[in-house]
Design a protein around this motif. Structure first.
Motif, PDB file in Angstrom:
ATOM      1  N   ILE A  20       7.130   5.118   5.803  1.00  0.00           N
ATOM      2  CA  ILE A  20       8.390   5.862   5.934  1.00  0.00           C
ATOM      3  C   ILE A  20       8.931   6.235   4.557  1.00  0.00           C
ATOM      4  O   ILE A  20       9.410   7.368   4.355  1.00  0.00           O
ATOM      5  CB  ILE A  20       9.410   5.063   6.765  1.00  0.00           C
ATOM      6  N   GLN A  24       9.838   9.870   3.046  1.00  0.00           N
ATOM      7  CA  GLN A  24      11.155  10.138   2.467  1.00  0.00           C
ATOM      8  C   GLN A  24      11.024  10.711   1.052  1.00  0.00           C
ATOM      9  O   GLN A  24      11.724  11.660   0.697  1.00  0.00           O
ATOM     10  CB  GLN A  24      11.990   8.864   2.438  1.00  0.00           C
ATOM     11  N   VAL A  30      14.414  10.931   5.833  1.00  0.00           N
ATOM     12  CA  VAL A  30      13.543  10.274   6.807  1.00  0.00           C
ATOM     13  C   VAL A  30      13.668  11.002   8.142  1.00  0.00           C
ATOM     14  O   VAL A  30      14.729  10.970   8.773  1.00  0.00           O
ATOM     15  CB  VAL A  30      13.916   8.782   6.996  1.00  0.00           C
TER      16      VAL A  30
END
Length: 194
Positions: A20, A24, A30
């Motif tokens: 993640i 990002q 995100v």
């Protein structure tokens, strides 16, 4: 927003958190799908493993005759046919960026038959929509028109697999009331400032 609360970044397993954070860093935010699906880590891993195998085949040592833009075009058309707001908006943004055409995602989502796309892409979406809406009607006669546009049997598998995978994704996003990140709405619509 979502019917099922998404975990926070510090609540997800380290391998998922690392992935993640990579997203990002690249996107600047995100995407909601990453945290929404992380509530079930084993399913998250399986989902994104298959997603990556289809959408970035080079990461699993496979080549595809479909461009990145064509793969996103299939996702956008499939998601529109399935009425999935999240995926139309998110993948439409990626489609605009890959194709460098600010209008193409809206055209494909509303009526891909009249979109500013190539005859090859139109044939691809014609087949994808048959897989999406009437897969039980697929027959041998559906393959020669795709071959005529240069699609191999493996490319045709990709078209069908992407369509089918995003049928699952669309349904998960819709039933859980997953909403698109605001950032997706403007991506690829206006040129980036230099």
């Amino acid at each position: 927003m979502n019917r099922y609360p998404a975990p926070t970044l510090d609540q997800v397993p380290e391998d998922i958190r690392a992935r993640i954070l990579e997203v990002q860093d690249k996107a600047g935010f995100v995407p909601n799908v990453f945290l929404a699906l992380a509530r079930r880590p084993a399913e998250w891993r399986a989902f994104f493993a298959y997603h990556d195998a289809l959408m970035t085949p080079e990461t699993v040592g496979r080549e595809s005759g479909l461009t990145k833009g064509e793969r996103e075009m299939i996702v956008t058309a499939t998601s529109a046919a399935n009425g999935c707001l999240y995926c139309v908006v998110a993948h439409g943004a990626i489609l605009r960026i890959y194709e460098k055409k600010p209008l193409v995602a809206d055209q494909v989502a509303v009526n891909w038959r009249k979109a500013d796309i190539t005859p090859r892409q139109r044939a691809m979406l014609d087949f994808a929509m048959k897989v999406c809406l009437r897969s039980n009607e697929i027959e041998e006669a559906d393959f020669p028109p795709l071959h005529a546009h240069g699609f191999s049997d493996e490319d045709i598998w990709d078209i069908a697999a992407i369509t089918a995978f995003f049928g699952l994704s669309n349904r998960m996003a819709s039933f859980s009331n997953m909403q698109p990140n605001p950032e997706f709405y403007l991506m690829g619509r206006v040129p980036k400032g230099k």
